[in-house]
Structure formats: C-alpha cells, structure tokens
Scaffold this motif. Structure first.
Motif, PDB file in Angstrom:
ATOM      1  N   VAL A   1       0.838  -1.206   0.000  1.00 55.37           N
ATOM      2  CA  VAL A   1       0.000   0.000   0.000  1.00 55.37           C
ATOM      3  C   VAL A   1       0.868   1.249   0.000  1.00 55.37           C
ATOM      4  O   VAL A   1       0.636   2.193  -0.778  1.00 55.37           O
ATOM      5  CB  VAL A   1      -0.947  -0.011   1.217  1.00 55.37           C
ATOM      6  CG1 VAL A   1      -1.590   1.354   1.409  1.00 55.37           C
ATOM      7  CG2 VAL A   1      -2.027  -1.067   1.041  1.00 55.37           C
ATOM      8  N   SER A   2       1.884   1.272   0.861  1.00 54.66           N
ATOM      9  CA  SER A   2       2.766   2.446   0.909  1.00 54.66           C
ATOM     10  C   SER A   2       3.523   2.615  -0.401  1.00 54.66           C
ATOM     11  O   SER A   2       3.696   3.747  -0.889  1.00 54.66           O
ATOM     12  CB  SER A   2       3.745   2.321   2.075  1.00 54.66           C
ATOM     13  OG  SER A   2       4.563   1.184   1.947  1.00 54.66           O
ATOM     14  N   ASP A   3       3.958   1.509  -1.007  1.00 54.47           N
ATOM     15  CA  ASP A   3       4.692   1.604  -2.268  1.00 54.47           C
ATOM     16  C   ASP A   3       3.785   1.996  -3.431  1.00 54.47           C
ATOM     17  O   ASP A   3       4.212   2.706  -4.350  1.00 54.47           O
ATOM     18  CB  ASP A   3       5.393   0.272  -2.562  1.00 54.47           C
ATOM     19  CG  ASP A   3       6.537   0.004  -1.600  1.00 54.47           C
ATOM     20  OD1 ASP A   3       7.081   0.972  -1.047  1.00 54.47           O
ATOM     21  OD2 ASP A   3       6.892  -1.177  -1.401  1.00 54.47           O
TER      22      ASP A   3
ATOM     23  N   ALA B   1       6.598   5.512   5.566  1.00 56.53           N
ATOM     24  CA  ALA B   1       5.831   4.287   5.793  1.00 56.53           C
ATOM     25  C   ALA B   1       6.438   3.107   5.055  1.00 56.53           C
ATOM     26  O   ALA B   1       6.492   1.989   5.585  1.00 56.53           O
ATOM     27  CB  ALA B   1       4.375   4.500   5.354  1.00 56.53           C
ATOM     28  N   SER B   2       6.914   3.322   3.833  1.00 55.51           N
ATOM     29  CA  SER B   2       7.553   2.248   3.078  1.00 55.51           C
ATOM     30  C   SER B   2       8.803   1.740   3.800  1.00 55.51           C
ATOM     31  O   SER B   2       9.028   0.530   3.895  1.00 55.51           O
ATOM     32  CB  SER B   2       7.913   2.746   1.672  1.00 55.51           C
ATOM     33  OG  SER B   2       8.591   1.746   0.939  1.00 55.51           O
TER      34      SER B   2
ATOM     35  N   LEU C   1      16.504  -7.906   1.123  1.00 58.50           N
ATOM     36  CA  LEU C   1      15.572  -6.789   1.309  1.00 58.50           C
ATOM     37  C   LEU C   1      16.256  -5.628   2.029  1.00 58.50           C
ATOM     38  O   LEU C   1      16.131  -4.465   1.625  1.00 58.50           O
ATOM     39  CB  LEU C   1      14.357  -7.263   2.110  1.00 58.50           C
ATOM     40  CG  LEU C   1      13.138  -6.338   2.150  1.00 58.50           C
ATOM     41  CD1 LEU C   1      12.465  -6.281   0.783  1.00 58.50           C
ATOM     42  CD2 LEU C   1      12.142  -6.818   3.199  1.00 58.50           C
ATOM     43  N   ILE C   2      17.016  -5.941   3.079  1.00 54.03           N
ATOM     44  CA  ILE C   2      17.717  -4.902   3.833  1.00 54.03           C
ATOM     45  C   ILE C   2      18.833  -4.298   2.989  1.00 54.03           C
ATOM     46  O   ILE C   2      19.040  -3.077   2.985  1.00 54.03           O
ATOM     47  CB  ILE C   2      18.270  -5.487   5.147  1.00 54.03           C
ATOM     48  CG1 ILE C   2      17.122  -5.859   6.084  1.00 54.03           C
ATOM     49  CG2 ILE C   2      19.205  -4.487   5.835  1.00 54.03           C
ATOM     50  CD1 ILE C   2      17.576  -6.589   7.325  1.00 54.03           C
ATOM     51  N   GLY C   3      19.581  -5.139   2.266  1.00 55.36           N
ATOM     52  CA  GLY C   3      20.678  -4.637   1.453  1.00 55.36           C
ATOM     53  C   GLY C   3      20.216  -3.661   0.385  1.00 55.36           C
ATOM     54  O   GLY C   3      20.820  -2.590   0.198  1.00 55.36           O
ATOM     55  N   VAL C   4      19.151  -4.010  -0.321  1.00 50.62           N
ATOM     56  CA  VAL C   4      18.621  -3.120  -1.358  1.00 50.62           C
ATOM     57  C   VAL C   4      18.062  -1.845  -0.735  1.00 50.62           C
ATOM     58  O   VAL C   4      18.243  -0.745  -1.271  1.00 50.62           O
ATOM     59  CB  VAL C   4      17.544  -3.854  -2.174  1.00 50.62           C
ATOM     60  CG1 VAL C   4      16.858  -2.906  -3.145  1.00 50.62           C
ATOM     61  CG2 VAL C   4      18.172  -5.017  -2.939  1.00 50.62           C
ATOM     62  N   PHE C   5      17.397  -1.986   0.409  1.00 48.35           N
ATOM     63  CA  PHE C   5      16.870  -0.819   1.112  1.00 48.35           C
ATOM     64  C   PHE C   5      17.988   0.162   1.483  1.00 48.35           C
ATOM     65  O   PHE C   5      17.870   1.373   1.275  1.00 48.35           O
ATOM     66  CB  PHE C   5      16.120  -1.294   2.361  1.00 48.35           C
ATOM     67  CG  PHE C   5      16.053  -0.285   3.473  1.00 48.35           C
ATOM     68  CD1 PHE C   5      15.269   0.851   3.365  1.00 48.35           C
ATOM     69  CD2 PHE C   5      16.778  -0.472   4.646  1.00 48.35           C
ATOM     70  CE1 PHE C   5      15.207   1.774   4.397  1.00 48.35           C
ATOM     71  CE2 PHE C   5      16.720   0.439   5.680  1.00 48.35           C
ATOM     72  CZ  PHE C   5      15.936   1.565   5.544  1.00 48.35           C
TER      73      PHE C   5
ATOM     74  N   ASN D   1      10.985  -3.724  -3.609  1.00 41.66           N
ATOM     75  CA  ASN D   1      10.416  -4.425  -2.449  1.00 41.66           C
ATOM     76  C   ASN D   1       9.537  -5.611  -2.832  1.00 41.66           C
ATOM     77  O   ASN D   1       9.758  -6.730  -2.356  1.00 41.66           O
ATOM     78  CB  ASN D   1       9.638  -3.435  -1.570  1.00 41.66           C
ATOM     79  CG  ASN D   1      10.552  -2.569  -0.732  1.00 41.66           C
ATOM     80  OD1 ASN D   1      11.698  -2.916  -0.469  1.00 41.66           O
ATOM     81  ND2 ASN D   1      10.049  -1.426  -0.303  1.00 41.66           N
ATOM     82  N   PRO D   2       8.503  -5.433  -3.682  1.00 40.10           N
ATOM     83  CA  PRO D   2       7.661  -6.592  -4.029  1.00 40.10           C
ATOM     84  C   PRO D   2       8.400  -7.636  -4.847  1.00 40.10           C
ATOM     85  O   PRO D   2       8.102  -8.837  -4.734  1.00 40.10           O
ATOM     86  CB  PRO D   2       6.507  -5.960  -4.825  1.00 40.10           C
ATOM     87  CG  PRO D   2       7.076  -4.703  -5.383  1.00 40.10           C
ATOM     88  CD  PRO D   2       8.036  -4.202  -4.345  1.00 40.10           C
TER      89      PRO D   2
END
Length: 340
Positions: free
Chosen positions: A82-84, A110-111, A274-278, A318-319
C-alpha cells in the motif's frame, strides 16, 4: 528536509561538449541534445513509475483474492505494498511538476518502516518460533502496522502541527517540507537512521542464530540407559541419518537440512537482500540530507534528484524481492491470468 525542486536539474546541467574547445555552439544543436536527454530521462522515470504501481498493485490484488493470504505475514506485505503503491501513484508523478509535500514524507517513511516491520517479523519467527504463535504473530503484526503509519504521519505532519519551520515558499508559491535544520535532523533520524539501526541489528541477530543452529546440529549427544554397542546407518533416505553408540554414548548427525532449517535459511536470505537493497537505495539521499544542515555543503541539484529517485526505486524492488522467495505468490500470480 530540503528537497530538489523539480526534474529540470537533470536536464539543465548536461555539459555541452562543443564549448570545451572554446568555439560557440549552435543553440539549435544544444536544444536538440537537451531534448533527447530529457525525453530519455522522462521515459525511464515514467517506466519506473508504471512498473512500481503495477507490481505493487499485483501483490495487493493477489493478497485480496487468495483467502489463505488473509493472515500474517501477508498483512505486513500488504501494508508495504500500500505504501509503495502510494509512492508510485501520488509521490513520483508530483516530482515531475512540484517539490516535496508532507504526503511525500508520509509515504516514503511508511515504506521504510514497513520493511523494518517485515524484518522484525522474520527475526521473531526464526529465533522464537515456539512462543511466536499465530495468534501472537497476528497481534504483533497489527501493532507494528499501526505504529508504522502513526509514526510516519507524525513525522510528516510535525511542521504543520507544531509550526516547525516554514511549509510554504513565497518565492516558488508552492508547499514545501520544512527547511528548519532541527526538523531535518529529526525527520531523517525518524524516517531512516532509526529503522536502519533496527534492521541491521535484526539481521545480525538472525546471522548469529543461524550460525548457532549449524554449530549445535553438527555435534549432538545423548546418554542411553543401556551401554550396548550399536551402529545404524540409513543411506537410502535423504537427509542421511547416522547413529552410533559406543561406551554408553549416542552421537548423531544429519547430512542435509530439515524442512524448518531450509525455510529459515530462505527467510534469512530474503531479509538480507531486502535490507541490502533498502540501504543501497536510500542511504545516499539521507546522507546528503543530514550533511546539508550540519555543514552547509552545496550539493549539486542533479545529484539530489538522482539520490531521491534512487530512493523511490526501493518501492519497485520491495515486491520483487519478497515474491521471488515465495512460491505461493508465483502460483497465485499464474492463477490470476491463467485458469488451471
């Protein structure tokens, strides 16, 4: 937080190679080069916007359609989607014509915090899977979702609620995020540096738990009542089990991973990516945001825009990362388009 005003900086700062030799350049040639570059940039950004919206929308449609997804951890994934989707539908398009507004800060924060919530959920499911029951997991995930959106709203609306700096620029006649240095420090820490510390700590704990389990699995022993010598080998089944009893001691080892261990490794790998890309997507932007009020450095607008859109691209990744490690999503995606 100080934001780049618009996308023109991506076009206006293109170097003109014809001026390097000291000769005058044809204005029409310069305009042609600028127009080609601007069209290319706008096309790439438009593709990013559309792809981000469609992919996150597909995740939301799948969660709503498949009844087995109406539970944790899919409610955390739905909150992140939703946030994305809001970033793709309401934030990115506004960057083509206007600067940042409070809604922009809300969606991006929020993302980021939804990524943190998913990492925490995976950490507790791996390290405390006995007491982290379905009921407990559902209650905690709902609390994390509520806190995520409440904290994001507080960070984005703080200038309006408490008069924390100017939120309207008379020069450009448009709304803007507060330029107050104290708010910049507060918002960057609340929106990025605090969740960054949380996710790095979580992944460190997951890594330690994985190493502990591997080490403890390699050497396990029990003491039976009867001290008889026995050796049993089962080579036909996988994973291979070897039991040996000598001098009142039984040692056993497993050549291969159990179902739970394979699931935990997959979850740990997903969280790590997920953390690395973030971190890679957002850390350039938030470093520049924190440097500006502290040392008054003059960062070129083109780099500000590049770093900002790099952060936006995290909503696209993310997705992709989450669904790539979940076969149920892949099957559900196929069922949305093909009848089986």
């Amino acid at each position: 937080m100080e934001r780049p005003l618009n996308l023109s900086c991506l076009v206006d700062t293109v170097p003109d190679s014809s001026n390097r030799s000291g000769t005058s350049a044809d204005p029409q040639d310069g305009q042609a080069r600028l127009s080609v570059f601007s069209v290319l940039v706008l096309t790439l950004l438009a593709v990013l916007v559309v792809a981000t919206f469609l992919w996150n929308g597909l995740v939301l449609a799948t969660i709503l359609r498949v009844r087995s997804f109406h539970r944790v951890p899919h409610n955390l994934v739905a909150s992140m989607a939703v946030s994305d989707v809001m970033v793709a539908a309401l934030v990115m398009p506004l960057r083509f014509v206007h600067g940042w507004i409070s809604f922009d800060v809300l969606c991006c924060t929020a993302s980021i915090w939804n990524v943190t919530a998913i990492a925490l959920d995976r950490y507790w499911s791996i390290t405390r899977h006995l007491e982290y029951t379905l009921r407990t997991r559902r209650r905690i995930s709902n609390i994390m979702i509520a806190l995520t959106w409440a904290l994001s709203a507080f960070i984005s609306l703080a200038p309006l609620l408490f008069g924390w700096g100017e939120t309207y620029s008379e020069d450009s006649e448009e709304c803007q995020v507060s330029q107050e240095p104290s708010y910049t420090i507060f918002s960057t820490f609340g929106a990025f540096y605090l969740p960054l510390c949380v996710v790095l700590f979580v992944y460190w704990k997951i890594y330690k738990a994985a190493r502990f389990r591997i080490g403890s699995r390699k050497n396990n022993s029990i003491t039976p009542i009867t001290p008889e010598a026995l050796e049993v080998k089962e080579a036909a089944q996988q994973p291979q089990m070897v039991f040996t009893v000598r001098h009142a001691t039984v040692t056993f080892q497993t050549d291969g991973d159990t179902w739970r261990e394979q699931k935990e490794k997959k979850a740990a790998l997903m969280v790590g990516i997920l953390i690395g890309v973030f971190v890679l997507c957002w850390i350039p932007f938030f470093i520049t945001e924190l440097i500006n009020p502290l040392c008054s450095c003059d960062i070129p607008p083109i780099w500000k825009s590049i770093f900002l859109w790099l952060g936006y691209s995290n909503s696209f990744f993310n997705p992709l990362i989450y669904t790539a490690f979940n076969k149920n999503y892949n099957n559900a995606f196929r069922n949305l388009f093909f009848r089986q």
